[in-house]
Design a protein around this motif. Structure first.
Motif, PDB file in Angstrom:
ATOM      1  N   SER A  43       0.828  -1.204   0.000  1.00  0.00           N
ATOM      2  CA  SER A  43       0.000   0.000   0.000  1.00  0.00           C
ATOM      3  C   SER A  43       0.867   1.261   0.000  1.00  0.00           C
ATOM      4  O   SER A  43       0.623   2.197  -0.767  1.00  0.00           O
ATOM      5  N   VAL A  44       1.869   1.296   0.850  1.00  0.00           N
ATOM      6  CA  VAL A  44       2.780   2.446   0.909  1.00  0.00           C
ATOM      7  C   VAL A  44       3.491   2.615  -0.431  1.00  0.00           C
ATOM      8  O   VAL A  44       3.562   3.726  -0.982  1.00  0.00           O
ATOM      9  N   GLU A  45       4.007   1.520  -0.968  1.00  0.00           N
ATOM     10  CA  GLU A  45       4.740   1.603  -2.233  1.00  0.00           C
ATOM     11  C   GLU A  45       3.842   2.067  -3.374  1.00  0.00           C
ATOM     12  O   GLU A  45       4.268   2.861  -4.213  1.00  0.00           O
ATOM     13  N   ARG A  46       2.599   1.600  -3.402  1.00  0.00           N
ATOM     14  CA  ARG A  46       1.652   2.047  -4.438  1.00  0.00           C
ATOM     15  C   ARG A  46       1.412   3.546  -4.334  1.00  0.00           C
ATOM     16  O   ARG A  46       1.411   4.257  -5.341  1.00  0.00           O
ATOM     17  N   GLN A  47       1.192   4.027  -3.124  1.00  0.00           N
ATOM     18  CA  GLN A  47       0.911   5.445  -2.966  1.00  0.00           C
ATOM     19  C   GLN A  47       2.133   6.304  -3.282  1.00  0.00           C
ATOM     20  O   GLN A  47       2.001   7.374  -3.877  1.00  0.00           O
ATOM     21  N   LEU A  48       3.298   5.852  -2.909  1.00  0.00           N
ATOM     22  CA  LEU A  48       4.509   6.611  -3.240  1.00  0.00           C
ATOM     23  C   LEU A  48       4.783   6.590  -4.737  1.00  0.00           C
ATOM     24  O   LEU A  48       5.278   7.570  -5.300  1.00  0.00           O
TER      25      LEU A  48
END
Length: 116
Positions: A43-48
């Motif tokens: 989730s973090v990687e997708r948003q970044l």
């Protein structure tokens, strides 16, 4: 969420956003326990990735390694803060997304607050 954990999470929010915000009235309903480290990482990687024009894999790998060295991610309880619109420091006009993750290692007595 147990009272002691709630106290630590709220104290972390207050320390991170002092003096602009006061989270003393935050309730346990505003926090959710995450059950999958892999889900949080994706989730973090997708948003970044949304805000980056380049490949983030090397950066994310180093980021997660650094966080793991500080707090032992696989030993952590992970919480997310889901405030109402009035309590959210990221609720300003024009903000498209944000995240607020707490990685809490009880054994080490450490919290990493990862927000963006």
């Amino acid at each position: 969420i147990v009272r002691k954990t709630l106290f630590y999470l709220v104290s972390t929010l207050n320390a991170a956003f002092y003096p602009d915000y006061d989270f003393s009235n935050a309730s346990s309903r505003e926090f959710s326990k995450e059950h999958s480290l892999q889900h949080v990482m994706r989730s973090v990687e997708r948003q970044l990735h949304v805000v980056s024009q380049s490949e983030l894999t090397p950066v994310c790998d180093r980021l997660w390694t650094a966080i793991d060295e500080a707090i032992c991610l696989h030993e952590c309880e992970i919480y997310t803060y889901n405030p109402d619109e009035n309590s959210d420091p990221y609720s300003d006009d024009g903000v498209l997304w944000s995240f607020n993750y707490f990685f809490y290692n009880v054994r080490l007595k450490r919290i990493v607050f990862f927000t963006c």
